[in-house]
Design an enzyme around this catalytic site. Structure first.
Site, PDB file in Angstrom:
ATOM      1  N   LYS A 178     -21.470   0.328  37.075  1.00  0.00           N
ATOM      2  CA  LYS A 178     -22.048  -0.860  36.429  1.00  0.00           C
ATOM      3  C   LYS A 178     -22.340  -0.540  34.967  1.00  0.00           C
ATOM      4  O   LYS A 178     -23.121   0.346  34.643  1.00  0.00           O
ATOM      5  CB  LYS A 178     -23.346  -1.295  37.114  1.00  0.00           C
ATOM      6  CG  LYS A 178     -23.802  -2.649  36.580  1.00  0.00           C
ATOM      7  CD  LYS A 178     -25.247  -2.956  36.822  1.00  0.00           C
ATOM      8  CE  LYS A 178     -26.181  -2.480  35.765  1.00  0.00           C
ATOM      9  NZ  LYS A 178     -26.015  -3.060  34.426  1.00  0.00           N
ATOM     10  N   GLU A 253     -30.564  11.095  35.299  1.00  0.00           N
ATOM     11  CA  GLU A 253     -30.578  11.493  33.885  1.00  0.00           C
ATOM     12  C   GLU A 253     -31.481  10.497  33.165  1.00  0.00           C
ATOM     13  O   GLU A 253     -31.057   9.380  32.861  1.00  0.00           O
ATOM     14  CB  GLU A 253     -29.156  11.419  33.298  1.00  0.00           C
ATOM     15  CG  GLU A 253     -28.200  12.427  33.889  1.00  0.00           C
ATOM     16  CD  GLU A 253     -28.371  13.820  33.299  1.00  0.00           C
ATOM     17  OE1 GLU A 253     -29.271  14.015  32.459  1.00  0.00           O
ATOM     18  OE2 GLU A 253     -27.615  14.710  33.711  1.00  0.00           O
ATOM     19  N   CYS A 287     -31.196   9.908  24.213  1.00  0.00           N
ATOM     20  CA  CYS A 287     -32.178  10.458  25.165  1.00  0.00           C
ATOM     21  C   CYS A 287     -32.647  11.831  24.732  1.00  0.00           C
ATOM     22  O   CYS A 287     -33.798  12.188  24.922  1.00  0.00           O
ATOM     23  CB  CYS A 287     -31.578  10.523  26.558  1.00  0.00           C
ATOM     24  SG  CYS A 287     -30.048  11.458  26.610  1.00  0.00           S
ATOM     25  N   GLU A 384     -41.675   7.904  24.967  1.00  0.00           N
ATOM     26  CA  GLU A 384     -40.368   7.778  24.324  1.00  0.00           C
ATOM     27  C   GLU A 384     -40.331   6.483  23.504  1.00  0.00           C
ATOM     28  O   GLU A 384     -40.676   5.417  24.007  1.00  0.00           O
ATOM     29  CB  GLU A 384     -39.289   7.731  25.409  1.00  0.00           C
ATOM     30  CG  GLU A 384     -37.884   7.785  24.869  1.00  0.00           C
ATOM     31  CD  GLU A 384     -36.844   7.747  25.986  1.00  0.00           C
ATOM     32  OE1 GLU A 384     -37.004   6.939  26.921  1.00  0.00           O
ATOM     33  OE2 GLU A 384     -35.864   8.507  25.904  1.00  0.00           O
TER      34      GLU A 384
HETATM   35  P1  NAD Z   1     -32.701   1.051  31.603  1.00  0.00           P
HETATM   36  O1  NAD Z   1     -33.306   1.909  32.663  1.00  0.00           O
HETATM   37  O2  NAD Z   1     -33.411  -0.170  31.203  1.00  0.00           O
HETATM   38  O3  NAD Z   1     -31.240   0.569  32.027  1.00  0.00           O
HETATM   39  C1  NAD Z   1     -30.244   1.509  32.383  1.00  0.00           C
HETATM   40  C2  NAD Z   1     -29.273   0.821  33.315  1.00  0.00           C
HETATM   41  O4  NAD Z   1     -29.941   0.513  34.538  1.00  0.00           O
HETATM   42  C3  NAD Z   1     -28.706  -0.493  32.779  1.00  0.00           C
HETATM   43  O5  NAD Z   1     -27.336  -0.571  33.109  1.00  0.00           O
HETATM   44  C4  NAD Z   1     -29.505  -1.538  33.574  1.00  0.00           C
HETATM   45  O6  NAD Z   1     -28.818  -2.752  33.753  1.00  0.00           O
HETATM   46  C5  NAD Z   1     -29.690  -0.835  34.896  1.00  0.00           C
HETATM   47  N1  NAD Z   1     -30.809  -1.314  35.700  1.00  0.00           N
HETATM   48  C6  NAD Z   1     -31.964  -1.889  35.279  1.00  0.00           C
HETATM   49  N2  NAD Z   1     -32.745  -2.177  36.345  1.00  0.00           N
HETATM   50  C7  NAD Z   1     -32.078  -1.790  37.453  1.00  0.00           C
HETATM   51  C8  NAD Z   1     -32.369  -1.810  38.841  1.00  0.00           C
HETATM   52  N3  NAD Z   1     -33.514  -2.304  39.323  1.00  0.00           N
HETATM   53  N4  NAD Z   1     -31.462  -1.310  39.703  1.00  0.00           N
HETATM   54  C9  NAD Z   1     -30.301  -0.786  39.248  1.00  0.00           C
HETATM   55  N5  NAD Z   1     -29.960  -0.746  37.940  1.00  0.00           N
HETATM   56  C10 NAD Z   1     -30.852  -1.232  37.048  1.00  0.00           C
HETATM   57  O7  NAD Z   1     -32.433   2.007  30.373  1.00  0.00           O
HETATM   58  P2  NAD Z   1     -31.816   1.609  28.978  1.00  0.00           P
HETATM   59  O8  NAD Z   1     -32.863   0.904  28.210  1.00  0.00           O
HETATM   60  O9  NAD Z   1     -30.483   0.984  29.156  1.00  0.00           O
HETATM   61  O10 NAD Z   1     -31.538   3.055  28.349  1.00  0.00           O
HETATM   62  C11 NAD Z   1     -32.475   3.758  27.678  1.00  0.00           C
HETATM   63  C12 NAD Z   1     -33.053   4.862  28.549  1.00  0.00           C
HETATM   64  O11 NAD Z   1     -31.996   5.688  29.051  1.00  0.00           O
HETATM   65  C13 NAD Z   1     -33.931   5.784  27.749  1.00  0.00           C
HETATM   66  O12 NAD Z   1     -35.071   6.102  28.491  1.00  0.00           O
HETATM   67  C14 NAD Z   1     -33.060   7.013  27.546  1.00  0.00           C
HETATM   68  O13 NAD Z   1     -33.762   8.188  27.301  1.00  0.00           O
HETATM   69  C15 NAD Z   1     -32.301   7.055  28.828  1.00  0.00           C
HETATM   70  N6  NAD Z   1     -31.064   7.835  28.692  1.00  0.00           N
HETATM   71  C16 NAD Z   1     -30.965   9.042  29.331  1.00  0.00           C
HETATM   72  C17 NAD Z   1     -29.817   9.826  29.169  1.00  0.00           C
HETATM   73  C18 NAD Z   1     -29.665  11.178  29.835  1.00  0.00           C
HETATM   74  O14 NAD Z   1     -28.548  11.669  29.947  1.00  0.00           O
HETATM   75  N7  NAD Z   1     -30.750  11.810  30.283  1.00  0.00           N
HETATM   76  C19 NAD Z   1     -28.769   9.356  28.377  1.00  0.00           C
HETATM   77  C20 NAD Z   1     -28.905   8.132  27.751  1.00  0.00           C
HETATM   78  C21 NAD Z   1     -30.063   7.362  27.923  1.00  0.00           C
END
Ligand code: NAD
Length: 490
Positions: A178, A253, A287, A384
């Site tokens: 997704k 992650e 991240c 963050e």
């Molecule tokens: P988010 O958690 O809001 O969304 C991430 C993904 O999860 C999106 O595709 C979203 O549609 C989906 N999602 C949201 N609610 C869901 C649910 N209930 N069930 C299943 N999927 C769901 O995060 P974001 O705002 O897109 O990204 C930023 C965050 O990601 C930051 O905290 C960042 O640090 C982290 N991040 C971590 C890494 C890593 O490798 N550790 C890499 C990049 C980003």
């Protein structure tokens, strides 16, 4: 005016299809606020279709039965097609994500590299033979899980999708991925590359939808076997609760609040340049960003002055024009970042540079920001921001610096600036983080394992270690004779 395709469908079972409900999601260019494209909005029924395709492909064993070196060669083909499309991908990353064209091209090449790196490892993941004496043969098989459900965030959608899809294919899992609803476009190029390379239908399915319906339906689907999630802690926790019902293995992650420690003997200018790249790259939406710098009290004034000068020297504007500081992803994200900056000022932190939205541009721009006099209990030091905001904290004794660096709920990355090898080893050993950078933030690459401790998650992506998250060990113990040490008739 450079443009991308106006409408993107889901890729399910080897075909480009509309969402069954006929709905679409509008994609905004964060640099201009304009709608530049639409994508099919996948919902539960589309997830069902994609998981069924991935399941059928997995059960056919077409990937598993393939000689691993041929699976690797198929992945090299995916990489070749990604490389051929690199300029198109760069434009997509620029327009729907805000990156510069150079940054977008780097994304494309890194994504291709994930397929060559893991394609090259497809035939090197071996089991082992365990000696049990002459009456037995015992060996292990690294077995795929089955259908891997993968959910990626908006900051590096292509690279993050590529790293998870490549690991899954190398290990003969099938995938439903997704894409993030804010910047999905580049992930469709993985589908296109798989299609052109001749990846079996159903092996890789890519769709985009909102987290609360499409994402939630995917992780709760009774026919998935494995979850790879990259995103925020809160969403990760919610997915883990769902996964617990079916005891589904997960790779998590999550976010970070990573700190670099500047020791007294460090090359200060090198540390400043590295810190600036660590926090201002991709407008801090990384991240592993270096969102904190911990400096000796006596050096704070000098370091902050230099950092502020560096921040003020950066040009701010659309990535397509090659600016240093490109937009953040959305108006909501810009509001959140500015709100956290205002709260930091109210709590007593001093904005030596930035601290607010930038100018009257229609896009979502935040000034590169440096806060001095930050203390560890402030929200800006603990949470963050996911924007171009650096907090500078001070210490007097090295042990205090380590305690400050380790003193948040996160544990993704940490850094050390020193010329002394012994200091670097000492600090690296004590820092609680999945990876420690010495004298260069983001040192490492596709070959080096990456992942979190504490609330930054668990499991590792990148490097050879990542493959271990995509297989489960099966042990086969064989009694080969009726006793007698393997002697015929024994
Ligand atoms: P988010 O958690 O809001 O969304 C991430 C993904 O999860 C999106 O595709 C979203 O549609 C989906 N999602 C949201 N609610 C869901 C649910 N209930 N069930 C299943 N999927 C769901 O995060 P974001 O705002 O897109 O990204 C930023 C965050 O990601 C930051 O905290 C960042 O640090 C982290 N991040 C971590 C890494 C890593 O490798 N550790 C890499 C990049 C980003």
């Amino acid at each position: 005016m450079k443009e991308i395709k106006k409408y993107w469908q889901s890729y399910i079972n080897g075909q480009w299809v509309d969402a069954q409900g006929g709905n679409r999601i509008e994609i905004e260019n964060p640099a201009t606020g304009q709608i530049i494209a639409e994508v099919s909005r996948a919902q539960k029924e589309d997830v069902d279709q994609a998981v069924a395709a991935a399941r059928a492909c997995y059960e056919s064993r077409v990937l598993y039965n393939m000689r691993p070196t041929n699976r690797g060669a198929l992945m090299f083909e995916i990489a070749r097609h990604m490389t051929e499309m690199a300029d198109e991908i760069a434009l997509a990353e620029c327009l729907d994500n805000g990156k510069t064209l150079t940054g977008g091209k780097n994304e494309a090449m890194a994504a291709a590299r994930y397929f060559t790196y893991y394609g090259g490892l497809a035939d090197k993941l071996e089991g082992r033979m365990i000696p049990l004496g002459a009456d037995y043969v015992d060996y292990t098989i690294p077995s795929p899980f089955g259908v891997s459900a993968q959910i990626v965030p908006w900051n590096f959608p292509l690279q993050i999708a590529a790293r998870s899809v490549a690991c899954a294919l190398a290990t003969a899992n099938t995938v439903v991925l997704k894409s993030p609803e804010l910047s999905p476009v580049s992930t469709y190029f993985i589908a296109e590359a798989c299609h052109r390379a001749g990846v079996p239908k159903g092996a890789v399915n890519i769709l985009c939808g909102y987290g609360h319906d499409c994402g939630a339906a995917l992780v709760a689907h009774p026919d998935i076997d494995h979850i790879v999630f990259t995103g925020s802690v809160a969403t990760g926790q919610s997915i883990l609760r769902t996964a617990a019902d079916r005891v589904i293995p997960c790779v998590m992650e999550l976010g970070g609040k990573s700190a670099g420690i500047l020791f007294k003997d460090a090359d200060i200018d090198q540390a400043i340049n590295s810190t600036a790249s660590g926090i201002f790259s991709h407008a801090g939406q990384v991240c592993s960003a270096q969102s904190r710098l911990i400096v000796p009290s006596a050096l704070q004034a000098e370091v902050v002055e230099k950092l502020a000068a560096k921040a003020k020297s950066l040009s701010i504007g659309p990535g397509i024009d090659g600016h240093d500081m490109t937009p953040v992803i959305s108006a909501a994200q810009a509001d959140k970042i500015e709100g956290m900056c205002l709260a930091a000022s109210q709590a007593g932190a001093e904005a030596a540079a930035g601290g607010r939205k930038h100018g009257d541009l229609p896009g979502h721009f935040i000034e590169p920001t440096v806060f001095a006099n930050v203390t560890p209990e402030m929200t800006i030091a603990r949470e963050e921001v996911f924007g171009p905001v650096l907090s500078v904290l001070t210490y007097n004794e090295p042990e205090e610096a380590i305690a400050l660096a380790n003193g948040t709920d996160y544990g993704l990355c940490a850094g050390v600036y020193t010329k002394d090898l012994a200091t670097a080893h000492w600090a690296a050993d004590r820092l609680i983080a999945g990876q420690v950078f010495v004298n260069e933030w983001f040192a490492g690459g596709i070959e080096t394992p990456f992942g979190g401790t504490k609330r930054s998650g668990y499991g590792r992506e990148k490097g050879q270690e990542a493959l271990l998250n995509y297989v489960q060990t099966k042990n086969v113990g064989i009694r080969i004779t009726g006793g007698g040490g393997g002697r015929p008739g024994g």
